[in-house]
Design a protein around this motif. Structure first.
Motif, PDB file in Angstrom:
ATOM      1  N   GLN A 258       0.760  -1.293  -0.005  1.00  0.00           N
ATOM      2  CA  GLN A 258      -0.060   0.127  -0.021  1.00  0.00           C
ATOM      3  C   GLN A 258       0.708   1.178  -0.043  1.00  0.00           C
ATOM      4  OE1 GLN A 258      -3.280  -0.561  -0.265  1.00  0.00           O
ATOM      5  NE2 GLN A 258      -2.809  -2.729  -0.120  1.00  0.00           N
ATOM      6  N   TYR A 259       2.200   0.978   0.021  1.00  0.00           N
ATOM      7  CA  TYR A 259       2.951   2.224   0.302  1.00  0.00           C
ATOM      8  C   TYR A 259       3.726   2.804  -0.803  1.00  0.00           C
ATOM      9  CZ  TYR A 259       6.455   5.079   2.729  1.00  0.00           C
ATOM     10  OH  TYR A 259       7.239   6.233   2.821  1.00  0.00           O
ATOM     11  N   LYS A 260       3.660   4.051  -1.127  1.00  0.00           N
ATOM     12  CA  LYS A 260       4.306   4.916  -2.094  1.00  0.00           C
ATOM     13  C   LYS A 260       5.095   5.893  -1.198  1.00  0.00           C
ATOM     14  CE  LYS A 260       3.015   2.600  -6.070  1.00  0.00           C
ATOM     15  NZ  LYS A 260       3.457   1.467  -5.056  1.00  0.00           N
ATOM     16  N   GLY A 261       6.202   5.808  -1.288  1.00  0.00           N
ATOM     17  CA  GLY A 261       7.214   6.907  -1.032  1.00  0.00           C
ATOM     18  C   GLY A 261       8.416   6.257  -0.585  1.00  0.00           C
ATOM     19  N   GLU A 262       9.225   7.034   0.525  1.00  0.00           N
ATOM     20  CA  GLU A 262      10.474   6.885   0.719  1.00  0.00           C
ATOM     21  C   GLU A 262      10.612   5.785   1.850  1.00  0.00           C
ATOM     22  OE1 GLU A 262      13.840   9.965   0.094  1.00  0.00           O
ATOM     23  OE2 GLU A 262      12.317  10.942   1.284  1.00  0.00           O
ATOM     24  N   VAL A 263      11.922   5.052   1.589  1.00  0.00           N
ATOM     25  CA  VAL A 263      12.276   4.094   2.721  1.00  0.00           C
ATOM     26  C   VAL A 263      13.733   4.256   3.306  1.00  0.00           C
ATOM     27  CG1 VAL A 263      10.285   2.361   2.046  1.00  0.00           C
ATOM     28  CG2 VAL A 263      12.586   2.112   1.371  1.00  0.00           C
ATOM     29  N   VAL A 264      13.874   3.831   3.954  1.00  0.00           N
ATOM     30  CA  VAL A 264      15.463   3.642   4.548  1.00  0.00           C
ATOM     31  C   VAL A 264      15.614   1.903   4.874  1.00  0.00           C
ATOM     32  CG1 VAL A 264      15.812   5.802   5.170  1.00  0.00           C
ATOM     33  CG2 VAL A 264      15.449   4.052   6.981  1.00  0.00           C
ATOM     34  N   ALA A 265      16.806   1.592   4.624  1.00  0.00           N
ATOM     35  CA  ALA A 265      16.826   0.279   5.054  1.00  0.00           C
ATOM     36  C   ALA A 265      18.420  -0.015   5.604  1.00  0.00           C
ATOM     37  CB  ALA A 265      16.354  -0.778   3.927  1.00  0.00           C
ATOM     38  N   TYR A 266      18.446  -0.957   6.133  1.00  0.00           N
ATOM     39  CA  TYR A 266      19.857  -1.311   6.701  1.00  0.00           C
ATOM     40  C   TYR A 266      20.164  -2.679   6.730  1.00  0.00           C
ATOM     41  CZ  TYR A 266      23.829  -1.580   9.919  1.00  0.00           C
ATOM     42  OH  TYR A 266      25.067  -2.007  10.487  1.00  0.00           O
ATOM     43  N   GLY A 267      21.317  -3.207   6.154  1.00  0.00           N
ATOM     44  CA  GLY A 267      21.489  -4.582   6.178  1.00  0.00           C
ATOM     45  C   GLY A 267      23.019  -4.868   5.452  1.00  0.00           C
ATOM     46  N   LEU A 268      23.151  -6.071   5.261  1.00  0.00           N
ATOM     47  CA  LEU A 268      24.369  -6.571   4.681  1.00  0.00           C
ATOM     48  C   LEU A 268      24.163  -6.432   2.952  1.00  0.00           C
ATOM     49  CD1 LEU A 268      27.363  -7.301   4.936  1.00  0.00           C
ATOM     50  CD2 LEU A 268      26.263  -9.835   4.974  1.00  0.00           C
ATOM     51  N   ALA A 269      24.955  -5.895   2.281  1.00  0.00           N
ATOM     52  CA  ALA A 269      24.735  -5.841   0.761  1.00  0.00           C
ATOM     53  C   ALA A 269      25.327  -7.183   0.294  1.00  0.00           C
ATOM     54  CB  ALA A 269      25.320  -4.624   0.350  1.00  0.00           C
ATOM     55  N   LYS A 270      24.667  -7.836  -0.659  1.00  0.00           N
ATOM     56  CA  LYS A 270      25.337  -9.133  -1.364  1.00  0.00           C
ATOM     57  C   LYS A 270      25.142  -8.928  -2.679  1.00  0.00           C
ATOM     58  CE  LYS A 270      23.219 -12.257   1.842  1.00  0.00           C
ATOM     59  NZ  LYS A 270      22.408 -13.313   1.921  1.00  0.00           N
ATOM     60  N   GLU A 271      26.010  -9.784  -3.329  1.00  0.00           N
ATOM     61  CA  GLU A 271      26.040  -9.574  -4.850  1.00  0.00           C
ATOM     62  C   GLU A 271      24.827 -10.243  -5.485  1.00  0.00           C
ATOM     63  OE1 GLU A 271      29.812  -9.975  -6.426  1.00  0.00           O
ATOM     64  OE2 GLU A 271      28.744  -9.203  -8.065  1.00  0.00           O
ATOM     65  N   ALA A 272      24.070  -9.775  -6.278  1.00  0.00           N
ATOM     66  CA  ALA A 272      22.700 -10.467  -6.767  1.00  0.00           C
ATOM     67  C   ALA A 272      23.045 -10.257  -8.437  1.00  0.00           C
ATOM     68  CB  ALA A 272      21.641  -9.729  -6.429  1.00  0.00           C
ATOM     69  N   GLU A 273      22.214 -10.889  -8.917  1.00  0.00           N
ATOM     70  CA  GLU A 273      22.171 -11.157 -10.198  1.00  0.00           C
ATOM     71  C   GLU A 273      22.409  -9.757 -11.079  1.00  0.00           C
ATOM     72  OE1 GLU A 273      19.277 -13.651 -13.022  1.00  0.00           O
ATOM     73  OE2 GLU A 273      18.633 -13.846 -10.968  1.00  0.00           O
ATOM     74  N   PHE A 274      21.420  -8.645 -10.606  1.00  0.00           N
ATOM     75  CA  PHE A 274      21.905  -7.546 -11.209  1.00  0.00           C
ATOM     76  C   PHE A 274      21.997  -6.408 -10.207  1.00  0.00           C
ATOM     77  CE2 PHE A 274      18.387  -9.577 -13.583  1.00  0.00           C
ATOM     78  CZ  PHE A 274      18.971  -9.661 -15.079  1.00  0.00           C
ATOM     79  N   GLY A 275      23.404  -6.285 -10.104  1.00  0.00           N
ATOM     80  CA  GLY A 275      23.801  -5.276  -8.888  1.00  0.00           C
ATOM     81  C   GLY A 275      23.670  -5.886  -7.475  1.00  0.00           C
ATOM     82  N   CYS A 276      23.215  -5.270  -6.739  1.00  0.00           N
ATOM     83  CA  CYS A 276      23.326  -5.493  -5.268  1.00  0.00           C
ATOM     84  C   CYS A 276      21.964  -5.989  -4.803  1.00  0.00           C
ATOM     85  CB  CYS A 276      23.865  -4.432  -4.346  1.00  0.00           C
ATOM     86  SG  CYS A 276      25.612  -4.609  -4.210  1.00  0.00           S
ATOM     87  N   GLU A 277      22.044  -6.880  -3.579  1.00  0.00           N
ATOM     88  CA  GLU A 277      20.475  -6.838  -2.805  1.00  0.00           C
ATOM     89  C   GLU A 277      21.046  -7.036  -1.510  1.00  0.00           C
ATOM     90  OE1 GLU A 277      18.845 -10.487  -4.196  1.00  0.00           O
ATOM     91  OE2 GLU A 277      19.402 -11.558  -2.092  1.00  0.00           O
ATOM     92  N   ILE A 278      20.078  -6.401  -0.707  1.00  0.00           N
ATOM     93  CA  ILE A 278      20.261  -6.600   0.675  1.00  0.00           C
ATOM     94  C   ILE A 278      19.151  -7.548   1.315  1.00  0.00           C
ATOM     95  CG2 ILE A 278      20.340  -5.310   2.779  1.00  0.00           C
ATOM     96  CD1 ILE A 278      20.731  -2.772   1.372  1.00  0.00           C
ATOM     97  N   SER A 279      19.644  -8.516   2.172  1.00  0.00           N
ATOM     98  CA  SER A 279      18.783  -9.532   2.299  1.00  0.00           C
ATOM     99  C   SER A 279      18.452  -9.540   3.807  1.00  0.00           C
ATOM    100  CB  SER A 279      19.352 -11.054   2.000  1.00  0.00           C
ATOM    101  OG  SER A 279      20.202 -11.358   3.000  1.00  0.00           O
TER     102      SER A 279
END
Ligand code: ADP
Ligand code: MG
Length: 742
Positions: free
Chosen positions: A109-130
């Motif tokens: 339901q959300y449209k807007g800004e988020v912040v997230a914190y975590g460990l960045a990992k290699e993903a298929e396209f660029g990075c992902e944070i799991s």
């Protein structure tokens, strides 16, 4: 409205309320004070939020961006993966959560800004944070949380960081004024610490990293400090109790006579020295004094000379120093409470023997309690050799004795005919009585619980002196917390002529070469230990593993050698028999479980092979290895292990690199944490809320010194400025059962 205080209920804080209160209760947060002391477990430095394109795999990062899409995809077992795509003007990153479908519903339901914190990992396209922590930026207050250092609190299910942060902020803003600093300005100044209010504010809402660290320092200091004050007070109390004043000076001079103590010249002036002298007199007037006197006169030789004659070797400087330290305690008319720490092979037994001799020569009995029968028997043999030539009888008390042997032993200790008793915990059982037990020694004390030590003390005459010895090198920081109420002596020197033990680390595939090496040493006349892998906590399975290994060796590679077996499930008499045969060199190889870990001393055994060494903890490996390197021969320890992970590798490398028990203990502490290290008998980790024994060792030392200084000046904390400290110490005592070794 009730009056505000730190005891106000937490639910009155902004953003808490009756709905959230139960969640707070789950975290133990009932009052505003609880909230103030619920400290962040880490911080996110959002003053440095990198553009998304700058994040690299392997970094812990905070990102901020617009939520573009949310999807959830089922995977096997009815589980789902939620994936959110977030971008900023520089790039895109995926946030993924495993099996938390409600996140998809929430973000949908959300449209807007988020912040997230975590460990960045290699993903298929660029990075992902799991599995990142995340927050939605919905209003101005959320926005205010940005561009600053954000506290992250320990939480519980259903309680989001935002609420915890809001509550903490409300507590800081509205209630900090009610926090009273228990530490007087004099201590703050001397230790260069920040005041309480400043520290609480900065720990929750740090203006800078430097401030946060200073705030933490103050709070950690405080936590250590109250414990150390409590321990120092306990020590001071013990020093007030009356105990036995052993006439050490007279023993040193070789005469035990009243005329040498100068008591006759001491009139009724109450000085500490006179009080002490008066006690000595009282002691000597007791019925056995005469006997003691006679004993010493008959001997008539200064005690150091007696020791010189008694021991087959010269004591090391460290041994002498520690003996003197112990004696000076024994001389005091207060009960001794001293811990002797000495690495494996440093010669603690001889130190015990010398101090026990002094007790005996003063007309008292002395007892030594060891954790295993094997060890008790070994000590009994050693002490017999040392003391019997001096006409001092030694009794043995172990569980496996038959009723006739036991009766005899009891009679010996009760009548006082045996001046020395050696035993396992059988020595503290009901029915064992001593005539005049003046000195109780506990060997390998970490194997005993607090109650067992107390029981041994109970057997004594009044308030006997207690000496505890340990080879388990524990880091100084732990010593200071676990044994802070004891005086400490360290035997920091090994007997001369010891060759250092060469330790090798071999993968299982190299076993054959290892066996060849062992055979060569056996052919040169040496003996070997094989320690079987640690398969489980169960003694039975452990015994089975040892039996299997012994069978494998004696029917295979070592068919022509004499192989023995030792494990905890054997009968005492069998164990004793095997140990004796190994001692007499009627066996070449001893296959064993960790029952040989403590104390066993066979100098001709010069090689130890530890199977599956990575299954043992570091301090255990160190203890095991201490069984070799006790004679004149070059000794070896072979660790057979396939170290599969970092930790295991580091443990093996540490063993190879050093034989210094304290160094090993430091690594152990770092790898396993204090709880594990302290062992079961000590009930483990002290629940420090903020402090970390590994990281804050220096501060602990500082706090200890400060506590000692304080208690020296104000032993019972009566000064007005110390009332805050007193209250904290009492609070601490009522909350935690302080571990004591008395
Ligand atoms: P631990 O401190 O591990 O209990 P022990 O008391 O068993 O050590 O002593 C280890 C070995 O060193 C024993 O064989 C003991 O006889 C010997 N030993 C002890 N002190 C000395 C010394 N000063 N000189 C030579 N050998 C010593
Ligand atoms: Mg020992």
């Amino acid at each position: 409205m009730t009056e505000r205080s730190l005891n106000s209920e937490a639910q009155w804080l902004k953003g808490v309320g009756p709905k959230v209160a139960p969640l707070f209760a789950k975290l133990g947060l009932y009052t505003v004070g609880d909230v103030l002391y619920h400290l962040p477990r880490r911080y996110e430095d959002r003053t440095k939020i990198p553009p998304i394109k700058m994040i690299r795999p392997g970094q812990h990062v905070t990102i901020r961006g617009n939520l573009r899409s949310v999807s959830s995809r089922p995977i096997s077992g009815g589980r789902v993966i939620v994936k959110a795509i977030v971008d900023d003007p520089t790039g895109t990153v995926a946030l993924t959560w495993f099996n938390q479908p409600w996140i998809a519903r929430k973000l949908d339901q959300y449209k807007g800004e988020v912040v997230a914190y975590g460990l960045a990992k290699e993903a298929e396209f660029g990075c992902e944070i799991s599995a990142p922590e995340y927050e939605l930026i919905e209003d101005e207050e959320d926005a205010a949380d940005f561009a600053r250092i954000i506290p992250v609190y320990p939480s519980t299910e259903g309680l989001v960081q935002k609420i915890l942060r809001r509550a903490a902020r409300a507590a800081v803003e509205g209630y900090l004024g009610y926090a009273v600093d228990p530490l007087p300005p004099s201590i703050l100044k001397a230790e260069m610490l920040r005041p309480l209010r400043w520290s609480l504010r900065e720990i929750h809402e740090p203006a800078s990293d430097a401030n946060r660290l200073e705030a933490r320092k103050r709070l950690v200091f405080e936590e250590f400090f109250y414990l150390q004050v409590s321990l120092a007070m306990k020590r001071a109390e013990t020093q007030q109790e009356l105990g036995i004043a052993f006439p050490i000076q007279a023993l040193k001079e070789g005469v035990l006579a009243l005329r040498h103590s100068g008591i006759a010249e001491s009139p009724n002036v109450e000085t500490p020295k006179n009080r002490k002298a008066a006690l000595v007199v009282k002691e000597r007037r007791s019925s056995h004094l005469f006997e003691a006197d006679q004993e010493a006169k008959r001997e008539g030789i200064p005690i150091w000379d007696q020791i010189h004659k008694m021991l087959p070797f010269e004591l090391t400087g460290a041994q002498r120093r520690v003996i003197e330290e112990i004696w000076s305690d024994m001389e005091q008319p207060h009960p001794m409470n001293r811990l002797v720490q000495g690495d494996v092979g440093s010669g603690k037994t001889a130190v015990a023997a010398c101090t026990m001799l002094a007790a005996v020569r003063s007309g008292y009995q002395a007892a030594l309690m060891a954790p295993t029968e094997i060890l008790a028997e070994q000590h009994f043999a050693t002490f017999g050799k040392l003391f019997e030539p001096l006409g001092i009888e030694v009794a043995l008390l172990v569980g496996k004795q038959n009723s006739r042997e036991r009766k005899k032993a009891l009679q010996l200790t009760e009548s006082g005919q045996a001046k020395i008793a050696i035993g396992t915990h059988a020595i503290i059982q009901e029915g064992v009585t001593f005539d005049r037990l003046g000195l109780a020694v506990v060997d390998e004390q970490h194997r005993f619980g607090v109650l067992q030590r107390a029981a041994l003390r109970q057997k004594g005459l009044g308030n006997p002196d207690v000496l505890v010895m340990t080879a388990t090198p524990i880091p100084r920081t732990l010593t200071m917390t676990l044994y802070g109420d004891l005086e400490l002596s360290v035997i920091d020197e090994l007997p001369p002529g010891r060759r250092s033990i060469k330790t090798h680390y071999k993968p299982g595939a190299n076993r054959t070469t290892v066996y060849e090496g062992v055979r060569k040493l056996v052919e040169e006349g040496r003996q070997a230990y094989f320690v079987c892998p640690m398969v489980s906590e169960s003694e039975k399975m452990q015994a089975q593993a040892a039996t299997d290994l012994a069978y494998r060796l004696e029917s295979g590679v070592f068919k022509d050698l004499r192989v023995g077996l030792l494990h905890g499930q054997m009968k005492s008499s069998e164990k004793e028999d095997v140990m004796n045969r190994f001692r007499r060199h009627e066996l070449d190889i001893l296959v064993s479980t960790t029952v040989i870990e403590v104390g066993v001393d066979v100098p001709n055994a010069s090689v130890m092979v530890i199977e599956d060494a990575n299954r043992f903890g570091l301090s255990q490996l160190h203890q095991l290895r201490g069984r070799v390197g006790r004679g004149d021969h070059q000794s070896y320890c072979i660790l057979i292990a396939d170290a599969r992970n970092e930790d295991a590798r580091e443990r093996m490398d540490t063993m190879v690199e050093t034989t210094d028990g304290f160094e090993i203990a430091e690594v152990d502490l770092r790898l396993r944490g204090p709880g594990e290290l302290a062992g079961t008998a000590q009930s483990g980790n002290r629940d420090f809320k903020i402090a970390d024994l590994v990281q804050d060792g220096k501060l602990l030392e500082v706090a200890r010194q400060a506590a000692l200084k304080l208690i020296e000046k104000d032993p019972t904390l009566v000064l007005p400025e110390n009332q805050g400290i007193l209250a904290k110490v009492q609070e601490r005592r009522s909350q935690t059962a302080v571990i004591t070794v008395s």
